[in-house]
Design an enzyme around this catalytic site. Structure first.
Site, PDB file in Angstrom:
ATOM      1  N   ASP A 169       5.990   1.902  13.220  1.00 44.47           N
ATOM      2  CA  ASP A 169       6.367   2.239  14.746  1.00 44.47           C
ATOM      3  C   ASP A 169       5.730   3.361  15.443  1.00 44.47           C
ATOM      4  OD1 ASP A 169       8.511   2.878  12.931  1.00 44.47           O
ATOM      5  OD2 ASP A 169       9.567   3.215  15.068  1.00 44.47           O
ATOM      6  N   VAL A 188      -2.342  -5.342  19.076  1.00 45.63           N
ATOM      7  CA  VAL A 188      -1.524  -6.158  18.288  1.00 45.63           C
ATOM      8  C   VAL A 188       0.033  -5.927  18.644  1.00 45.63           C
ATOM      9  CG1 VAL A 188      -0.794  -6.221  16.003  1.00 45.63           C
ATOM     10  CG2 VAL A 188      -3.148  -5.748  16.516  1.00 45.63           C
ATOM     11  N   ASN A 228      -3.487   9.758  10.613  1.00 51.20           N
ATOM     12  CA  ASN A 228      -4.844   9.218  11.449  1.00 51.20           C
ATOM     13  C   ASN A 228      -5.795  10.011  11.696  1.00 51.20           C
ATOM     14  OD1 ASN A 228      -1.885   7.430  11.691  1.00 51.20           O
ATOM     15  ND2 ASN A 228      -3.650   5.956  12.422  1.00 51.20           N
ATOM     16  N   TYR A 233       0.878  -1.166  -0.138  1.00 48.81           N
ATOM     17  CA  TYR A 233      -0.153   0.070   0.129  1.00 48.81           C
ATOM     18  C   TYR A 233       0.625   1.243  -0.060  1.00 48.81           C
ATOM     19  CZ  TYR A 233      -2.824   3.642   2.206  1.00 48.81           C
ATOM     20  OH  TYR A 233      -3.592   4.811   2.648  1.00 48.81           O
ATOM     21  N   GLY A 244       1.292  -5.861  21.513  1.00 48.65           N
ATOM     22  CA  GLY A 244       1.543  -5.264  22.761  1.00 48.65           C
ATOM     23  C   GLY A 244       0.931  -3.710  22.742  1.00 48.65           C
ATOM     24  N   GLY A 245       0.561  -3.586  21.679  1.00 51.61           N
ATOM     25  CA  GLY A 245       0.137  -2.035  21.449  1.00 51.61           C
ATOM     26  C   GLY A 245       1.190  -0.915  21.849  1.00 51.61           C
ATOM     27  N   ARG A 279     -10.391   0.069  11.311  1.00 49.08           N
ATOM     28  CA  ARG A 279      -8.799   0.709  11.636  1.00 49.08           C
ATOM     29  C   ARG A 279      -9.034   0.171  13.395  1.00 49.08           C
ATOM     30  NH1 ARG A 279      -9.660   4.514   8.193  1.00 49.08           N
ATOM     31  NH2 ARG A 279      -8.502   4.630   6.331  1.00 49.08           N
ATOM     32  N   VAL A 280      -8.187   0.724  14.155  1.00 46.97           N
ATOM     33  CA  VAL A 280      -8.242   0.226  15.445  1.00 46.97           C
ATOM     34  C   VAL A 280      -9.441   0.995  16.425  1.00 46.97           C
ATOM     35  CG1 VAL A 280      -6.240   2.229  16.052  1.00 46.97           C
ATOM     36  CG2 VAL A 280      -6.709   0.140  17.524  1.00 46.97           C
TER      37      VAL A 280
HETATM   38  C1  UGA Z   1      -3.969   3.212   8.675  1.00 50.83           C
HETATM   39  C2  UGA Z   1      -3.626   3.211   6.965  1.00 50.83           C
HETATM   40  O1  UGA Z   1      -2.820   2.193   6.472  1.00 50.83           O
HETATM   41  C3  UGA Z   1      -3.000   4.650   6.490  1.00 50.83           C
HETATM   42  O2  UGA Z   1      -3.111   4.669   5.041  1.00 50.83           O
HETATM   43  C4  UGA Z   1      -4.040   5.608   7.031  1.00 50.83           C
HETATM   44  O3  UGA Z   1      -3.383   6.824   6.694  1.00 50.83           O
HETATM   45  C5  UGA Z   1      -3.818   5.506   8.513  1.00 50.83           C
HETATM   46  O4  UGA Z   1      -4.562   4.258   9.057  1.00 50.83           O
HETATM   47  C6  UGA Z   1      -5.011   6.732   8.954  1.00 50.83           C
HETATM   48  O5  UGA Z   1      -5.987   6.213   9.481  1.00 50.83           O
HETATM   49  O6  UGA Z   1      -4.462   7.675   8.722  1.00 50.83           O
HETATM   50  P1  UGA Z   1      -2.666   2.455  10.666  1.00 50.83           P
HETATM   51  O7  UGA Z   1      -2.628   3.428  11.938  1.00 50.83           O
HETATM   52  O8  UGA Z   1      -1.609   1.617  11.066  1.00 50.83           O
HETATM   53  O9  UGA Z   1      -2.884   2.811   9.267  1.00 50.83           O
HETATM   54  O10 UGA Z   1      -4.062   1.909  11.073  1.00 50.83           O
HETATM   55  P2  UGA Z   1      -4.835   0.884  12.142  1.00 50.83           P
HETATM   56  O11 UGA Z   1      -5.318  -0.178  11.516  1.00 50.83           O
HETATM   57  O12 UGA Z   1      -5.821   1.758  12.904  1.00 50.83           O
HETATM   58  O13 UGA Z   1      -3.556   0.335  13.243  1.00 50.83           O
HETATM   59  C7  UGA Z   1      -3.039   1.406  13.987  1.00 50.83           C
HETATM   60  C8  UGA Z   1      -2.247   0.614  15.154  1.00 50.83           C
HETATM   61  O14 UGA Z   1      -3.235  -0.297  15.914  1.00 50.83           O
HETATM   62  C9  UGA Z   1      -1.336  -0.533  14.482  1.00 50.83           C
HETATM   63  O15 UGA Z   1      -0.151  -0.764  15.553  1.00 50.83           O
HETATM   64  C10 UGA Z   1      -2.446  -1.812  14.879  1.00 50.83           C
HETATM   65  O16 UGA Z   1      -1.510  -3.158  14.606  1.00 50.83           O
HETATM   66  C11 UGA Z   1      -2.784  -1.635  15.897  1.00 50.83           C
HETATM   67  N1  UGA Z   1      -4.270  -2.420  16.268  1.00 50.83           N
HETATM   68  C12 UGA Z   1      -5.213  -2.295  15.125  1.00 50.83           C
HETATM   69  C13 UGA Z   1      -4.530  -2.937  17.488  1.00 50.83           C
HETATM   70  O17 UGA Z   1      -3.603  -2.962  18.561  1.00 50.83           O
HETATM   71  N2  UGA Z   1      -5.643  -3.635  17.789  1.00 50.83           N
HETATM   72  C14 UGA Z   1      -6.584  -3.604  16.804  1.00 50.83           C
HETATM   73  O18 UGA Z   1      -7.750  -4.329  17.067  1.00 50.83           O
HETATM   74  C15 UGA Z   1      -6.474  -3.001  15.558  1.00 50.83           C
END
Ligand code: UGA
Length: 359
Positions: A315, A227, A191, A162, A229-230, A209-210
């Site tokens: 990270d 995920v 985000n 991506y 350990g957050g 998303r999270v």
């Molecule tokens: C995503 C997209 O990849 C980006 O393109 C976008 O710009 C970004 O969201 C955004 O919202 O702006 P990311 O921040 O990795 O990126 O999206 P999440 O799926 O929300 O993950 C955030 C973190 O939470 C990651 O470390 C993931 O492993 C973690 N996570 C996710 C958890 O700990 N628990 C969950 O239930 C879901």
């Protein structure tokens, strides 16, 4: 202005469409479904076209020709999808978006292309044997549009397809700017969250998303899953701040955003995902809790178990917003707690409305 907004009924698109209409613009909005723009569908200045841009039978060239400005928000932007359908992520985010950009080049129209902070990848401080004096110094995680280097994982970690697709699209826009004088602005969102973000998961294979996973866990009393350990960190940006900055890019007074890349984010809203889970749980307990539903436990799960093989992660990423500040006079105003609470309030109220309508 006559604005063609592609992907106008997603989370960011729906808030932006609302603002564009409020400011008096004439908007042609294209998206797969119209649910998130329902409140604006009757607006006299809105034409909504329900369309999958990958299907035949729509007149991209005609729509671009008729517009003064094109805004492209179309993307698969949820990490779960990068793991599950990496080819489709490449096709939509690069090949299909390229067709839109090339239509803009053909017709000499300005394009605002939504990209992602994922192009920055990982921090240098996260690399094994990183030779940095203080890995915690935010300087290592603060990304600037025109000077930061990009660090991505190996091909087998296909999350990065991506980031690569988006990065290549940015590079092609830049090249069209150089060779054809093409006028674009690239936005890198950090985000964004707020009402209408994603969706609450309904089925086993739903992967928003999270925030949505955590909100769902709070509403149902099921575990909030961290995920790995957050420990990874994000800067969350409230959608109203994001739309204010985006709107200034739309206005583009004095052409300040011509051929520019602009980070939009809230550098002071950095939290680890664990802190986010804990803060959301505290806010929920204090403001929204239904005493019949237990507060969820917070547990850790391995990334490959949660997302599947090929998972990797950014990270830490902090936006350098000096450019948005200098060019547009923009600064975000929403803090992290009010951002989370306001977004949570929306979902609590949606849940109550659904419960009331189900009797
Ligand atoms: C995503 C997209 O990849 C980006 O393109 C976008 O710009 C970004 O969201 C955004 O919202 O702006 P990311 O921040 O990795 O990126 O999206 P999440 O799926 O929300 O993950 C955030 C973190 O939470 C990651 O470390 C993931 O492993 C973690 N996570 C996710 C958890 O700990 N628990 C969950 O239930 C879901």
């Amino acid at each position: 202005m006559k604005i063609l907004a592609l992907g106008a009924a997603g989370f960011i698109g729906s808030h932006l469409t609302h603002r564009l209409l409020k400011e008096g613009h004439i908007v042609t909005a294209v998206d797969l479904q119209s649910e998130k723009v329902a409140e604006d569908l009757d607006h006299a200045n809105l034409t909504f076209l329900q369309q999958d841009i990958r299907s035949a039978g729509w007149d991209l060239d005609g729509l671009v020709r008729d517009a003064d400005l094109v805004i492209d928000l179309i993307a698969y932007a949820n990490p779960g999808l990068y793991l599950r359908i990496p080819l489709e992520v490449f096709r939509l985010n690069f090949l299909e978006n390229l067709k839109i950009a090339e239509a803009c080049v053909r017709h000499g129209k300005r394009l605002i292309q939504f990209s992602t902070c994922e192009v920055y990848g990982r921090t240098a401080a996260s690399l094994q044997n990183a030779a940095v004096a203080d890995p915690e110094d935010p300087i290592h995680a603060t990304f600037s549009e025109d000077t930061s280097e990009y660090i991505l994982g190996p091909v087998a970690k296909h999350r990065w397809i991506y980031s690569c697709a988006k990065q290549l699209l940015e590079r092609v826009l830049h090249a069209y700017g150089l060779e054809h004088g093409f006028n674009y602005t690239i936005v890198r969102p950090f985000n964004f969250i707020g009402p209408k973000i994603d969706f609450l998961p309904q089925k086993e294979d739903d992967i928003p998303r999270v925030f949505s996973f955590f909100m769902d866990a709070l509403l149902n009393g099921t575990p909030m899953k961290l995920v790995n350990g957050g420990v990874n960190r994000r800067c969350y940006t409230y959608i109203d701040d994001a739309i204010e900055c985006t709107y200034r890019i739309v206005e583009n007074r004095g052409g300040v955003c011509d051929r520019q890349i602009v980070n939009i984010g809230s550098p002071h809203n950095e939290v680890s995902i664990r802190q986010m889970a804990e803060t959301m749980r505290e806010i929920y307990a204090a403001k929204f809790r239904d005493p019949a539903t237990p507060l969820p436990e917070i547990i850790s799960v391995p990334g490959e178990q949660f997302y599947g093989e090929g998972y990797d992660d950014s990270d830490r990423r902090i936006p350098d917003i000096a450019k948005a500040s200098t060019l547009l006079g923009w600064e975000p105003v929403w803090g992290i707690c009010e951002t989370l609470e306001t977004t949570m309030r929306y979902y609590v109220s949606e849940r109550r409305k659904t419960a009331a309508s189900n009797g």
